[in-house]
Design a protein around this motif. Structure first.
Motif, short mmCIF file in Angstrom:
data_model
loop_
_atom_site.label_atom_id
_atom_site.label_comp_id
_atom_site.label_asym_id
_atom_site.label_seq_id
_atom_site.Cartn_x
_atom_site.Cartn_y
_atom_site.Cartn_z
N GLY A 36 -5.83 2.94 -3.48
CA GLY A 36 -5.64 4.39 -3.52
C GLY A 36 -5.26 4.94 -2.16
O GLY A 36 -4.34 5.75 -2.03
N PHE A 37 -5.97 4.48 -1.12
CA PHE A 37 -5.65 4.91 0.24
C PHE A 37 -4.23 4.50 0.61
O PHE A 37 -3.48 5.29 1.19
CB PHE A 37 -6.65 4.30 1.24
CG PHE A 37 -6.26 4.53 2.68
CD1 PHE A 37 -6.47 5.75 3.28
CD2 PHE A 37 -5.66 3.51 3.41
CE1 PHE A 37 -6.09 5.97 4.61
CE2 PHE A 37 -5.28 3.72 4.72
CZ PHE A 37 -5.50 4.95 5.32
N LYS A 40 -1.67 6.77 -1.07
CA LYS A 40 -1.69 8.11 -0.48
C LYS A 40 -1.04 8.10 0.90
O LYS A 40 -0.27 9.00 1.24
CB LYS A 40 -3.12 8.64 -0.38
CG LYS A 40 -3.73 9.05 -1.71
CD LYS A 40 -5.06 9.75 -1.54
CE LYS A 40 -6.12 8.76 -1.11
NZ LYS A 40 -7.49 9.30 -1.08
N LEU A 41 -1.34 7.07 1.68
CA LEU A 41 -0.76 6.94 3.02
C LEU A 41 0.76 6.80 2.93
O LEU A 41 1.50 7.49 3.64
CB LEU A 41 -1.36 5.73 3.75
CG LEU A 41 -0.77 5.39 5.11
CD1 LEU A 41 -1.00 6.52 6.11
CD2 LEU A 41 -1.38 4.08 5.62
N LYS A 43 2.76 7.65 0.50
CA LYS A 43 3.35 8.89 -0.03
C LYS A 43 3.45 9.93 1.08
O LYS A 43 4.48 10.61 1.22
CB LYS A 43 2.49 9.41 -1.19
CG LYS A 43 3.03 10.65 -1.84
CD LYS A 43 2.14 11.08 -3.00
CE LYS A 43 2.65 12.36 -3.63
NZ LYS A 43 1.79 12.79 -4.75
N GLN A 44 2.40 10.06 1.89
CA GLN A 44 2.40 11.03 2.98
C GLN A 44 3.45 10.67 4.03
O GLN A 44 4.17 11.54 4.53
CB GLN A 44 1.01 11.13 3.62
CG GLN A 44 0.90 12.24 4.64
CD GLN A 44 1.08 13.62 4.04
OE1 GLN A 44 0.51 13.95 3.01
NE2 GLN A 44 1.90 14.44 4.67
N SER A 62 -6.41 0.84 6.66
CA SER A 62 -7.72 1.08 6.06
C SER A 62 -8.79 0.27 6.78
O SER A 62 -9.91 0.75 7.00
CB SER A 62 -7.72 0.78 4.55
OG SER A 62 -7.48 -0.58 4.30
N VAL A 83 -11.30 10.22 2.69
CA VAL A 83 -9.91 9.80 2.93
C VAL A 83 -9.71 8.35 2.49
O VAL A 83 -8.70 8.01 1.87
CB VAL A 83 -9.53 9.98 4.42
CG1 VAL A 83 -8.24 9.26 4.75
CG2 VAL A 83 -9.43 11.45 4.76
N GLY A 85 -11.50 6.75 0.32
CA GLY A 85 -11.88 6.53 -1.08
C GLY A 85 -13.11 5.67 -1.24
O GLY A 85 -13.34 5.08 -2.29
#
Length: 170
Positions: A36-37, A40-41, A43-44, A62, A83, A85
């Motif tokens: 998940g992290f 998200k990373l 994508k950002q 991570s 952040v 998760g």
């Protein structure tokens, strides 16, 4: 030309979970948190730098944040866990699962050579809690050492460490 997003060994975790000695449920929770992290990373980063070529290891990102999290407390620790998760996972679970995952990654029986290495360099003279140092050495195999960042040769110390740990690749 389309930008490239290159990932380094990123979460072979799910594939290797059966080889890890920690609780399978906790390992799955950490693997899910890391995945998940990672997304998200990525994508950002793609949003922040849409035309840039990016080379990143979400696994390394991570891992380093989980290492630093061993020294965090209070609101900072809670925010780091959110952040990453890992909310709901104890530090002991996160640390133990990371140790087992790194061990499985470093000992894969393939023709691929993969070695993970971690280090924390802190300002010489800064107070560092012995538990923080011991925890990161024990669970992450980290070099934890003081360094005089004002000394121009401090970069040589870090570069020599990286050169040794990466077998001359970095």
């Amino acid at each position: 030309m389309k930008p490239k997003l290159i990932l380094t060994p990123f979460l072979l975790l799910l594939a290797g979970l059966h080889q890890i000695a920690a609780s399978p449920a906790d390992e799955q929770k950490l693997a899910a948190a890391n995945n998940g992290f990672a997304f998200k990373l990525l994508k950002q980063l793609a949003k922040d730098q849409p035309v840039a070529d990016i080379f990143i290891s979400p696994y390394s990102a991570s891992t380093v944040l989980q290492m630093v999290g061993n020294g965090a407390a209070g609101r900072t620790k809670v925010e780091m866990q959110q952040v990453l998760g890992t909310t709901g996972l104890s530090s002991a679970v996160v640390n133990g699962a990371n140790k087992d995952i790194a061990s499985s990654l470093n000992n894969l029986n393939t023709n691929v050579i993969l070695t993970t290495a971690n280090a924390i360099w802190y300002r010489q003279g800064a107070p560092v809690k012995p538990d923080f140092t011991a925890c990161n050495q024990q669970f992450f195999g980290a070099t934890v050492a003081p360094l005089n960042f004002a000394d121009p040769h401090s970069v040589d110390v870090i570069n020599a460490w990286a050169n040794e740990k990466t077998h001359g690749k970095i």
